[in-house]
Design an enzyme around this catalytic site. Structure first.
Site, PDB file in Angstrom:
ATOM      1  N   SER A   1       0.793  -1.233   0.000  1.00 16.47           N
ATOM      2  CA  SER A   1       0.000   0.000   0.000  1.00 16.47           C
ATOM      3  C   SER A   1       0.821   1.276   0.000  1.00 16.47           C
ATOM      4  O   SER A   1       0.237   2.380  -0.035  1.00 16.47           O
ATOM      5  CB  SER A   1      -0.956   0.016   1.197  1.00 16.47           C
ATOM      6  OG  SER A   1      -2.035  -0.865   0.971  1.00 16.47           O
TER       7      SER A   1
ATOM      8  N   LYS B   1      -0.240   3.710  -2.603  1.00 18.13           N
ATOM      9  CA  LYS B   1      -1.288   4.727  -2.504  1.00 18.13           C
ATOM     10  C   LYS B   1      -0.738   6.150  -2.430  1.00 18.13           C
ATOM     11  O   LYS B   1      -1.477   7.113  -2.690  1.00 18.13           O
ATOM     12  CB  LYS B   1      -2.187   4.428  -1.305  1.00 18.13           C
ATOM     13  CG  LYS B   1      -2.992   3.133  -1.454  1.00 18.13           C
ATOM     14  CD  LYS B   1      -3.925   2.929  -0.283  1.00 18.13           C
ATOM     15  CE  LYS B   1      -4.778   1.672  -0.430  1.00 18.13           C
ATOM     16  NZ  LYS B   1      -4.018   0.429  -0.158  1.00 18.13           N
TER      17      LYS B   1
ATOM     18  N   SER C   1      -5.532   3.411   4.546  1.00 15.55           N
ATOM     19  CA  SER C   1      -5.185   2.421   3.525  1.00 15.55           C
ATOM     20  C   SER C   1      -6.411   1.685   2.990  1.00 15.55           C
ATOM     21  O   SER C   1      -6.367   0.482   2.747  1.00 15.55           O
ATOM     22  CB  SER C   1      -4.158   1.417   4.065  1.00 15.55           C
ATOM     23  OG  SER C   1      -3.303   0.978   3.031  1.00 15.55           O
TER      24      SER C   1
ATOM     25  N   LYS D   1       2.922   6.642   5.333  1.00 13.48           N
ATOM     26  CA  LYS D   1       2.147   5.565   4.694  1.00 13.48           C
ATOM     27  C   LYS D   1       2.715   4.216   5.101  1.00 13.48           C
ATOM     28  O   LYS D   1       3.933   3.999   5.051  1.00 13.48           O
ATOM     29  CB  LYS D   1       2.171   5.672   3.168  1.00 13.48           C
ATOM     30  CG  LYS D   1       1.196   4.701   2.493  1.00 13.48           C
ATOM     31  CD  LYS D   1      -0.243   5.120   2.724  1.00 13.48           C
ATOM     32  CE  LYS D   1      -1.253   4.004   2.420  1.00 13.48           C
ATOM     33  NZ  LYS D   1      -1.307   2.971   3.483  1.00 13.48           N
TER      34      LYS D   1
END
Length: 291
Positions: A48, A51, A105, A212
């Site tokens: 992820s 993203k 997420s 993140k």
């Protein structure tokens, strides 16, 4: 693992920190100096962390952040029906969709951003790869917007460039570091509470411009951040850690090492995990061991 000229706390004179991540990098965000590199040229799944690029491409398109996006069955197919609390057919403003994709997420949110991009998901992925090339991320490839595909790959050396670029987007900085948030959906009306997946942001209150996390079985636990160490902006990248909190621990170990020279220690299980995973990576990328 190598360190360039010391920019923080005489780091170059100190023994290397012990890390639980297979690959890692730290960069002084002001000077661009690489402060630490551990197998930073290994190409691996990034889960992820993807993203961050998804948010950048969406923001680059200057789409209306107040426009409501309707979540569709097509979005669920795009993430292979991975679990989401979002109801099919409900709507949320695009800005809120970006926020929950970054801070919590949310995979369905990432899929919907790609689908509603001009030209659809295929054009979106093409834009992701074009953006990576423009940033000099020469060992990076994207095939989807969520990071659920293990074919989304990059290196720690490339990801410091991604995070440094992401920090230039005020909206992305705000959304990725939001600690808790309630999203108000419509058609039908309902609310969902979201929390930041990075404990350093949510609980420890680390200063952060970008944050993140990521996880896949093939990618291990991953974390990227732009934070502060001794009052200086530093980009941290930790890829493929064994335990749920291992990348969090590595961020703390790198910070402590830069401040004090203390290299810390990691559990034997983390060493065994690294050794096995590294052997697999190097079998496919033998030259990547040269940092």
């Amino acid at each position: 693992m190598v360190v360039g000229p010391a920019a923080l706390a005489g780091a170059a004179k100190q023994a290397m920190p012990k890390l639980a991540s297979v690959s890692a990098a730290a960069m002084d965000a002001e000077s661009g100096e690489m402060l630490l590199e551990k197998h930073a040229n290994l190409q691996m799944p990034i889960a992820s962390i993807t993203k961050v690029m998804t948010a950048m491409v969406t923001l680059d398109a200057n789409l209306d952040l107040n426009e409501k996006i309707r979540f569709s069955e097509q979005d669920r197919v795009a993430i292979d029906h991975y679990f989401s609390r979002i109801r099919t057919g409900s709507e949320l403003p695009r800005g809120e969709v970006i926020r929950i994709a970054l801070m919590s997420s949310e995979n369905l949110a990432a899929a919907s951003l790609a689908r509603t991009y001009p030209g659809g998901s295929r054009a979106f992925v093409k834009a992701m790869n074009a953006k990576a090339a423009a940033l000099g991320m020469s060992n990076t490839q994207f095939v989807d917007s969520s990071g659920l595909s293990e074919q989304n790959v990059s290196t720690a050396s490339d990801l410091v460039k991604l995070v440094a670029a992401a920090a230039k987007y005020p909206t992305l900085r705000e959304y990725s570091t939001t600690t808790v948030h309630t999203a108000n959906f419509s058609r039908p009306r309902y609310k969902l509470a979201y929390v930041n997946t990075n404990p350093l942001v949510r609980y420890e209150r680390w200063p952060a411009d970008v944050s993140k996390t990521g996880y896949l079985d093939k990618a291990g636990r991953c974390l990227v951040m732009k934070t502060e160490v001794d009052g200086r902006p530093v980009v941290l990248v930790m890829l493929d850690s064994f335990g749920k909190r291992s990348p969090i621990g590595d961020a703390g170990r790198i910070k402590r090492w830069l401040e004090t020279g203390n290299g810390g220690s990691v559990a034997s299980s983390a060493w065994n995990y690294q050794r096995n995973k590294l052997a697999g990576y190097l079998a496919k990328q033998p030259t990547a061991s040269l940092n």
